[in-house]
Design a protein around this motif. Structure first.
Motif, short mmCIF file in Angstrom:
data_model
loop_
_atom_site.label_atom_id
_atom_site.label_comp_id
_atom_site.label_asym_id
_atom_site.label_seq_id
_atom_site.Cartn_x
_atom_site.Cartn_y
_atom_site.Cartn_z
N THR A 87 50.94 39.66 41.90
CA THR A 87 51.62 39.14 43.09
C THR A 87 51.60 40.13 44.22
O THR A 87 51.33 39.79 45.37
N THR B 106 48.20 40.79 46.41
CA THR B 106 47.71 39.79 47.34
C THR B 106 48.21 39.98 48.75
O THR B 106 47.49 39.77 49.71
N ALA B 107 49.45 40.39 48.92
CA ALA B 107 50.00 40.55 50.27
C ALA B 107 49.21 41.55 51.07
O ALA B 107 48.96 41.36 52.25
N GLN C 123 51.17 32.56 44.82
CA GLN C 123 50.37 33.75 45.14
C GLN C 123 48.88 33.48 44.94
O GLN C 123 48.05 33.96 45.73
N GLU D 44 46.07 33.83 47.85
CA GLU D 44 44.88 34.66 47.70
C GLU D 44 43.62 33.90 48.09
O GLU D 44 42.66 34.50 48.59
N ALA E 89 50.23 27.25 49.22
CA ALA E 89 51.04 28.43 48.91
C ALA E 89 52.48 28.23 49.35
O ALA E 89 53.42 28.62 48.66
N PHE F 56 56.06 29.04 47.87
CA PHE F 56 56.96 30.10 48.32
C PHE F 56 58.28 29.54 48.87
O PHE F 56 59.34 30.14 48.67
N THR G 166 62.01 39.18 44.30
CA THR G 166 60.82 38.34 44.41
C THR G 166 61.04 37.26 45.47
O THR G 166 60.10 36.90 46.19
N TYR H 88 55.53 36.64 52.20
CA TYR H 88 54.34 35.83 52.00
C TYR H 88 54.38 34.57 52.86
O TYR H 88 53.39 34.19 53.49
#
Length: 237
Positions: free
Chosen positions: A5, A8-9, A78, A82, A89, A99, A111, A118
């Motif tokens: 996770t 990816t950011a 996530q 990506e 997402a 999200f 999280t 995100y």
């Protein structure tokens, strides 16, 4: 899963900036910044999702399980992030949640906070700049570098909305939030460009001189004399 996770950011964070603002013509594009500093950003994001315990009972019976549930929920969002599938997402695909659902159910967890980051980036990538700015300014990651990144991306979003004063405000927040060579000179430089756009020449000069003084060995610091020169600030020999 948490480690996946976090990666990816860093790889997908860059926010677009309008042609009018012309940041894309500088050496400081978001793509370059995040790609060059990917490893440092990943480490910072790992810190963000560490659970900081409260009382033993709260951590064990409420916070801990909620953190685990949030991490399980965020995994598929996530994966879509990506792949640049930002709407999936955000909203999920009917089988797995996105999200926004993670934020709604577990927004108070680490999280859940990361999901705000995100989601904010996703909205900015989709051109929904106000929604992106709202989430990025609501993000509270607890890590100095990641928080600075969120402020800086909010600044990008406000510039896209032609809210130059807010853009300047958040670029300055980003530049001053964490005194490091990774984020501070980049966002201070953007603040300087935004101040020039707003015809606030004296303020732009002050920001450029701050970069020159504090971060002379960075890419921004090495280039800053030419920006000062075009504003009439030429260093005497």
């Amino acid at each position: 899963m948490t480690e996946t996770t976090n990666k990816t950011a860093a790889e997908n964070t860059p926010a677009p900036v309008s042609k009018e603002f012309q940041l894309e013509d500088s050496l400081h594009k978001a793509e370059d910044f995040f790609n060059k500093n990917k490893n440092s950003i990943i480490i910072a994001l790992l810190v963000v999702v560490v659970v900081v315990g409260g009382t033993f009972a709260y951590s064990k019976f409420i916070k801990g399980p909620n953190e685990t549930k949030a991490q399980n929920m965020v995994f598929h969002a996530q994966q879509y992030f990506e792949r640049d599938s930002f709407r999936l997402a955000l909203n999920g695909d009917g089988n797995y949640e996105g999200f926004l659902q993670v934020i709604d159910k577990y927004g108070s967890t680490k999280t859940g906070q990361l999901a705000k980051y995100y989601a904010g980036v996703s909205y900015v990538k989709l051109g929904e700049f106000q929604k992106g700015a709202d989430l990025l300014t609501a993000f509270n990651g607890g890590d100095q570098v990641v928080q600075a990144m969120a402020y800086g991306l909010a600044g990008d979003a406000y510039m896209e909305l032609n809210q130059t004063d807010k853009g300047i405000e958040y670029y300055k927040k980003a530049g001053h939030h964490s005194d490091n060579e990774l984020t501070a000179p980049t966002y201070l430089f953007r603040a300087g460009l935004a101040l020039e756009k707003a015809n606030k020449t004296a303020d732009a000069v002050a920001i450029y001189k701050e970069i020159q003084s504090k971060y002379p060995q960075t890419a921004e610091g090495r280039e800053i004399e030419k920006y000062l020169a075009r504003l009439g600030e030429v260093r005497s020999n």
